[in-house]
Write a protein that holds these residues in place. Structure first.
Motif, PDB file in Angstrom:
ATOM      1  N   ALA A  17       0.857  -1.186   0.000  1.00 12.62           N
ATOM      2  CA  ALA A  17       0.000   0.000   0.000  1.00 12.62           C
ATOM      3  C   ALA A  17       0.891   1.233   0.000  1.00 12.62           C
ATOM      4  CB  ALA A  17      -0.911   0.005   1.225  1.00 12.62           C
ATOM      5  N   THR A  18       0.278   2.370  -0.268  1.00 10.62           N
ATOM      6  CA  THR A  18       0.990   3.646  -0.247  1.00 10.62           C
ATOM      7  C   THR A  18       0.441   4.473   0.900  1.00 10.62           C
ATOM      8  OG1 THR A  18       1.160   3.526  -2.645  1.00 10.62           O
ATOM      9  CG2 THR A  18       1.594   5.653  -1.640  1.00 10.62           C
ATOM     10  N   THR A  19       1.330   5.110   1.661  1.00  6.72           N
ATOM     11  CA  THR A  19       0.884   5.958   2.773  1.00  6.72           C
ATOM     12  C   THR A  19       0.458   7.321   2.235  1.00  6.72           C
ATOM     13  OG1 THR A  19       3.063   6.870   3.192  1.00  6.72           O
ATOM     14  CG2 THR A  19       2.497   4.821   4.342  1.00  6.72           C
ATOM     15  N   GLN A  20      -0.099   8.143   3.105  1.00  2.00           N
ATOM     16  CA  GLN A  20      -0.498   9.488   2.712  1.00  2.00           C
ATOM     17  C   GLN A  20       0.709  10.312   2.269  1.00  2.00           C
ATOM     18  OE1 GLN A  20      -2.639  10.331   6.425  1.00  2.00           O
ATOM     19  NE2 GLN A  20      -4.391  10.868   5.126  1.00  2.00           N
ATOM     20  N   ALA A  21       1.881   9.986   2.782  1.00  2.80           N
ATOM     21  CA  ALA A  21       3.106  10.701   2.409  1.00  2.80           C
ATOM     22  C   ALA A  21       3.687  10.196   1.097  1.00  2.80           C
ATOM     23  CB  ALA A  21       4.137  10.556   3.520  1.00  2.80           C
ATOM     24  N   GLY A  22       3.053   9.177   0.505  1.00  2.00           N
ATOM     25  CA  GLY A  22       3.525   8.648  -0.766  1.00  2.00           C
ATOM     26  C   GLY A  22       4.556   7.552  -0.636  1.00  2.00           C
ATOM     27  N   LYS A  23       4.807   7.087   0.572  1.00  2.00           N
ATOM     28  CA  LYS A  23       5.787   6.012   0.782  1.00  2.00           C
ATOM     29  C   LYS A  23       5.078   4.657   0.695  1.00  2.00           C
ATOM     30  CE  LYS A  23       8.784   8.839   3.436  1.00  2.00           C
ATOM     31  NZ  LYS A  23      10.142   8.804   3.712  1.00  2.00           N
ATOM     32  N   VAL A  24       5.805   3.671   0.219  1.00  2.00           N
ATOM     33  CA  VAL A  24       5.254   2.325   0.092  1.00  2.00           C
ATOM     34  C   VAL A  24       5.423   1.594   1.413  1.00  2.00           C
ATOM     35  CG1 VAL A  24       5.449   0.146  -1.164  1.00  2.00           C
ATOM     36  CG2 VAL A  24       5.777   2.304  -2.363  1.00  2.00           C
ATOM     37  N   ILE A  25       4.374   0.872   1.823  1.00  2.00           N
ATOM     38  CA  ILE A  25       4.406   0.135   3.086  1.00  2.00           C
ATOM     39  C   ILE A  25       3.835  -1.261   2.851  1.00  2.00           C
ATOM     40  CG2 ILE A  25       2.171   1.065   3.812  1.00  2.00           C
ATOM     41  CD1 ILE A  25       3.174   0.913   6.705  1.00  2.00           C
ATOM     42  N   ALA A  26       4.438  -2.249   3.510  1.00  2.00           N
ATOM     43  CA  ALA A  26       3.938  -3.624   3.446  1.00  2.00           C
ATOM     44  C   ALA A  26       2.977  -3.832   4.608  1.00  2.00           C
ATOM     45  CB  ALA A  26       5.089  -4.612   3.526  1.00  2.00           C
ATOM     46  N   LEU A  27       1.769  -4.264   4.292  1.00  2.00           N
ATOM     47  CA  LEU A  27       0.765  -4.578   5.313  1.00  2.00           C
ATOM     48  C   LEU A  27       0.556  -6.082   5.323  1.00  2.00           C
ATOM     49  CD1 LEU A  27      -1.865  -1.825   4.439  1.00  2.00           C
ATOM     50  CD2 LEU A  27      -0.134  -1.739   6.225  1.00  2.00           C
ATOM     51  N   GLY A  28      -0.036  -6.572   6.392  1.00  2.00           N
ATOM     52  CA  GLY A  28      -0.404  -7.978   6.436  1.00  2.00           C
ATOM     53  C   GLY A  28      -1.365  -8.285   5.300  1.00  2.00           C
ATOM     54  N   ALA A  29      -1.396  -9.534   4.839  1.00  2.00           N
ATOM     55  CA  ALA A  29      -2.235  -9.901   3.700  1.00  2.00           C
ATOM     56  C   ALA A  29      -3.721  -9.851   4.028  1.00  2.00           C
ATOM     57  CB  ALA A  29      -1.860 -11.291   3.211  1.00  2.00           C
ATOM     58  N   SER A  30      -4.060  -9.991   5.301  1.00  2.00           N
ATOM     59  CA  SER A  30      -5.471  -9.976   5.681  1.00  2.00           C
ATOM     60  C   SER A  30      -5.689  -8.985   6.826  1.00  2.00           C
ATOM     61  CB  SER A  30      -5.918 -11.379   6.096  1.00  2.00           C
ATOM     62  OG  SER A  30      -5.096 -11.864   7.120  1.00  2.00           O
ATOM     63  N   PRO A  31      -6.922  -8.535   6.996  1.00  2.00           N
ATOM     64  CA  PRO A  31      -7.208  -7.577   8.071  1.00  2.00           C
ATOM     65  C   PRO A  31      -6.862  -8.155   9.440  1.00  2.00           C
ATOM     66  CG  PRO A  31      -9.078  -7.784   6.591  1.00  2.00           C
ATOM     67  CD  PRO A  31      -8.101  -8.844   6.210  1.00  2.00           C
ATOM     68  N   ASP A  32      -6.538  -7.263  10.375  1.00  2.00           N
ATOM     69  CA  ASP A  32      -6.147  -7.668  11.721  1.00  2.00           C
ATOM     70  C   ASP A  32      -6.838  -6.740  12.723  1.00  2.00           C
ATOM     71  OD1 ASP A  32      -4.703  -7.928  14.220  1.00  2.00           O
ATOM     72  OD2 ASP A  32      -3.119  -8.916  13.077  1.00  2.00           O
ATOM     73  N   PRO A  33      -7.538  -7.296  13.724  1.00  2.00           N
ATOM     74  CA  PRO A  33      -8.221  -6.435  14.697  1.00  2.00           C
ATOM     75  C   PRO A  33      -7.263  -5.530  15.478  1.00  2.00           C
ATOM     76  CG  PRO A  33      -8.466  -8.762  15.288  1.00  2.00           C
ATOM     77  CD  PRO A  33      -7.743  -8.711  13.982  1.00  2.00           C
ATOM     78  N   LYS A  34      -5.968  -5.876  15.534  1.00  2.00           N
ATOM     79  CA  LYS A  34      -4.993  -5.033  16.229  1.00  2.00           C
ATOM     80  C   LYS A  34      -4.342  -4.031  15.267  1.00  2.00           C
ATOM     81  CE  LYS A  34      -3.085  -8.820  17.423  1.00  2.00           C
ATOM     82  NZ  LYS A  34      -2.148  -9.851  17.755  1.00  2.00           N
ATOM     83  N   GLY A  35      -4.895  -3.900  14.076  1.00  2.00           N
ATOM     84  CA  GLY A  35      -4.301  -3.070  13.036  1.00  2.00           C
ATOM     85  C   GLY A  35      -4.178  -1.606  13.410  1.00  2.00           C
ATOM     86  N   THR A  36      -3.232  -0.948  12.757  1.00  2.00           N
ATOM     87  CA  THR A  36      -2.993   0.473  12.990  1.00  2.00           C
ATOM     88  C   THR A  36      -3.143   1.294  11.716  1.00  2.00           C
ATOM     89  OG1 THR A  36      -0.636   0.075  12.679  1.00  2.00           O
ATOM     90  CG2 THR A  36      -1.459   0.093  14.950  1.00  2.00           C
ATOM     91  N   TYR A  37      -3.597   0.646  10.646  1.00  2.00           N
ATOM     92  CA  TYR A  37      -3.841   1.333   9.379  1.00  2.00           C
ATOM     93  C   TYR A  37      -5.216   0.973   8.863  1.00  2.00           C
ATOM     94  CZ  TYR A  37       1.108   2.490   9.051  1.00  2.00           C
ATOM     95  OH  TYR A  37       2.355   2.987   9.292  1.00  2.00           O
ATOM     96  N   THR A  38      -5.827   1.907   8.164  1.00  2.00           N
ATOM     97  CA  THR A  38      -7.056   1.632   7.432  1.00  2.00           C
ATOM     98  C   THR A  38      -6.788   2.017   5.984  1.00  2.00           C
ATOM     99  OG1 THR A  38      -9.439   1.982   7.324  1.00  2.00           O
ATOM    100  CG2 THR A  38      -8.094   3.886   7.893  1.00  2.00           C
ATOM    101  N   LEU A  39      -7.446   1.348   5.063  1.00  2.00           N
ATOM    102  CA  LEU A  39      -7.261   1.645   3.646  1.00  2.00           C
ATOM    103  C   LEU A  39      -8.418   2.511   3.159  1.00  2.00           C
ATOM    104  CD1 LEU A  39      -6.034  -1.820   2.357  1.00  2.00           C
ATOM    105  CD2 LEU A  39      -4.681   0.208   2.823  1.00  2.00           C
ATOM    106  N   VAL A  40      -8.075   3.623   2.507  1.00  2.00           N
ATOM    107  CA  VAL A  40      -9.064   4.604   2.052  1.00  2.00           C
ATOM    108  C   VAL A  40      -8.835   4.865   0.574  1.00  2.00           C
ATOM    109  CG1 VAL A  40      -9.902   6.958   2.392  1.00  2.00           C
ATOM    110  CG2 VAL A  40      -9.020   5.672   4.335  1.00  2.00           C
ATOM    111  N   LYS A  41      -9.934   4.950  -0.211  1.00  2.00           N
ATOM    112  CA  LYS A  41      -9.811   5.296  -1.622  1.00  2.00           C
ATOM    113  C   LYS A  41      -9.529   6.779  -1.747  1.00  2.00           C
ATOM    114  CE  LYS A  41     -12.698   1.807  -3.733  1.00  2.00           C
ATOM    115  NZ  LYS A  41     -13.901   1.550  -4.510  1.00  2.00           N
ATOM    116  N   ARG A  42      -8.492   7.104  -2.512  1.00  2.00           N
ATOM    117  CA  ARG A  42      -8.113   8.505  -2.733  1.00  2.00           C
ATOM    118  C   ARG A  42      -7.745   8.697  -4.195  1.00  2.00           C
ATOM    119  NH1 ARG A  42      -6.008  10.503   2.425  1.00  2.00           N
ATOM    120  NH2 ARG A  42      -7.857  10.317   3.721  1.00  2.00           N
TER     121      ARG A  42
END
Length: 119
Positions: A17-42
Motif C-alpha cells: 500500500a501507499t501511505t499518505q506521504a507517498g511512501k510504500v508500506i507492506a501490510l499484512g495480507a489480511s485484516p487484523d483487529p490489532k491493526g494500525t492502518y485503514t485503507l481509504v480510496k483517494r
C-alpha cells in the motif's frame, strides 16, 4: 485482483500500500483487529502521466482510539507487516542463570529416565 506478494525475509503473504506521504508500506495480507492502518480510496496524481489522477487505496495510520471507533463501524484494519515479521524479530537474550537452571532440569530428567530404564 492484485498479484500475490510475499515478504522477502519470512515468505509470509503481504499487501503493498501507499501511505499518505507517498511512501510504500507492506501490510499484512489480511485484516487484523490489532491493526494500525485503514485503507481509504483517494485520488492520487499518476507519476507517469502528468495531470492524470487515479483512484488508489491509501494506507492511513490510525490511533488506538480511532481504531476502536472504526471497528465499531465495520471498517477493516491492517497491521504493518514489520510489526509481525518473524525474520526481523531480534533474538531474545536469555539470562545466564536461566540457561543454567534449564540445563540442570534437563540433566535431572535425563538422570531420572536413566534410573527408570535400569530397573
Amino acid at each position: 485482483m492484485p498479484k500475490s506478494a510475499y515478504c522477502k525475509d519470512c515468505r509470509e503473504p503481504i499487501r503493498w500500500a501507499t501511505t499518505q506521504a507517498g511512501k510504500v508500506i507492506a501490510l499484512g495480507a489480511s485484516p487484523d483487529p490489532k491493526g494500525t492502518y485503514t485503507l481509504v480510496k483517494r485520488l492520487v496524481l499518476d507519476e507517469r502521466e502528468p495531470f492524470i489522477y487515479r483512484e488508489r487505496m491509501v494506507a492511513v495510520a490510525v490511533s488506538q482510539k480511532d481504531a476502536v471507533e472504526l471497528q465499531v463501524h465495520g471498517e477493516l484494519l491492517w497491521l504493518a507487516h514489520t510489526a509481525v515479521c518473524t525474520a526481523r524479530r531480534p533474538r531474545q537474550h536469555v539470562p545466564e542463570g536461566v540457561l543454567r537452571r534449564l540445563e540442570q532440569r534437563r540433566q535431572a530428567v535425563k538422570d531420572r529416565n536413566d534410573r527408570r530404564t535400569r530397573r
